[in-house]
Design an enzyme around this catalytic site. Structure first.
Site, PDB file in Angstrom:
ATOM      1  N   GLY A  98       1.347  -9.675  12.916  1.00  0.00           N
ATOM      2  CA  GLY A  98       0.703  -9.310  13.939  1.00  0.00           C
ATOM      3  C   GLY A  98       1.037  -7.967  14.535  1.00  0.00           C
ATOM      4  O   GLY A  98       0.384  -7.424  15.292  1.00  0.00           O
ATOM      5  N   TRP A 100       0.362  -5.014  13.193  1.00  0.00           N
ATOM      6  CA  TRP A 100      -0.860  -3.980  13.089  1.00  0.00           C
ATOM      7  C   TRP A 100      -1.808  -4.331  14.326  1.00  0.00           C
ATOM      8  O   TRP A 100      -2.426  -3.532  14.778  1.00  0.00           O
ATOM      9  CB  TRP A 100      -1.619  -4.168  11.856  1.00  0.00           C
ATOM     10  N   ASP A 139      -5.734 -14.177   8.696  1.00  0.00           N
ATOM     11  CA  ASP A 139      -4.713 -14.246   7.704  1.00  0.00           C
ATOM     12  C   ASP A 139      -4.683 -15.825   7.370  1.00  0.00           C
ATOM     13  O   ASP A 139      -5.318 -16.702   7.941  1.00  0.00           O
ATOM     14  CB  ASP A 139      -3.421 -13.721   8.410  1.00  0.00           C
ATOM     15  N   ASP A 191      -3.483  -4.921   5.016  1.00  0.00           N
ATOM     16  CA  ASP A 191      -2.152  -4.876   4.824  1.00  0.00           C
ATOM     17  C   ASP A 191      -1.755  -6.142   4.032  1.00  0.00           C
ATOM     18  O   ASP A 191      -0.730  -6.769   3.763  1.00  0.00           O
ATOM     19  CB  ASP A 191      -1.159  -5.167   6.229  1.00  0.00           C
ATOM     20  N   LYS A 238      -3.544  -1.658   1.845  1.00  0.00           N
ATOM     21  CA  LYS A 238      -2.320  -1.383   0.995  1.00  0.00           C
ATOM     22  C   LYS A 238      -2.589  -1.922  -0.276  1.00  0.00           C
ATOM     23  O   LYS A 238      -3.323  -2.894  -0.607  1.00  0.00           O
ATOM     24  CB  LYS A 238      -1.429  -2.418   1.491  1.00  0.00           C
TER      25      LYS A 238
END
Ligand code: SAM
Length: 212
Positions: free
Chosen positions: A52, A54, A72, A110, A150
């Site tokens: 968490g 970001w 997620d 990410d 990413k």
């Protein structure tokens, strides 16, 4: 102690000191400081958001009138941020209905695959997740919206960047200082979603069918 280790300790200590859930906070902070991705009142989708950090950075940057949804595989517990909602779900299986036709100003990813230690396999797993993030952006990102994702560098990076260049006004690689120098991790920062951002499934590598 090696300089790499010192760097690791610096960002790790800073994250602890400032209450961030991980050092990854400093990657998004630097990307946003340099490339101005997030604005006040933005509506942000954060893919691969656990634990968490970001979400913590984006929450501050978009302010109380902005909103962030974090997705997620893992549960994200007790963030206690008024402008953040979290969903526990596999991004490759997300259904459009989840967002009730809302469009986002920014998509962040990410996401990282479970690493095998084999750089080629891990690279392709990471690139597949990036193509999934691009598919999602093609559906849910507002015109002129921004995408940061990413990727673990490798042979398929060039084709990924080319896809980004067709979809956004600007698409460039970025290696933040908080990324370990020995890591192949880097970020593709894409700004200005083009109106005609196609869903180029045709050039993306094959992946399991999903709702996207
Ligand atoms: N940005 C996060 C932060 O600042 O706390 C760190 C993200 S972590 C490096 C990568 C995350 O991607 C993991 O939590 C993992 O569960 C998630 N992930 C990988 N594949 C995923 C998928 N298919 N769907 C949802 N999340 C995924």
């Amino acid at each position: 102690m090696s300089s790499q280790r010192v760097l690791h300790d610096h960002f790790f200590r800073e994250a602890k000191r400032n209450g961030y859930r991980s050092r990854a906070a400093y990657k998004l902070t630097e990307i946003d400081d340099k490339r101005s991705i997030l604005r006040k009142k933005d509506f942000v989708l954060d893919l691969g958001a656990a634990p968490g950090s970001w979400l913590q950075v984006a929450s501050k940057r978009v302010g109380p009138r902005g909103k962030i949804i974090g997705v997620d595989l893992k549960e994200i517990d007790n963030l206690q941020l008024d402008n953040v909602t979290t969903i526990q779900e596999d991004v490759t299986e997300l259904s459009l209905e989840t967002f009730e036709n809302e469009m986002f100003d920014v998509v962040l990813s990410d996401m990282a695959p479970s690493t095998t230690g084999n750089r080629t396999i891990d690279h392709h797993g990471s690139v597949r997740l990036c193509h999934t993030a691009l598919d999602i952006a093609a559906t849910l990102l507002k015109p002129k919206g921004n995408l940061v994702m990413k990727v673990l560098e490798g042979g398929a990076y060039k084709e990924l960047l080319e896809r980004c260049e067709t979809c956004f006004s600007v698409a460039k690689g970025f290696k933040p200082k908080a990324s370990r120098a020995i890591s192949t991790e880097m970020f593709v920062v894409c700004t200005g979603r083009k109106e005609d951002m196609t869903k180029p499934m045709d050039i993306a590598p094959p992946r399991p069918s999903s709702g996207w």
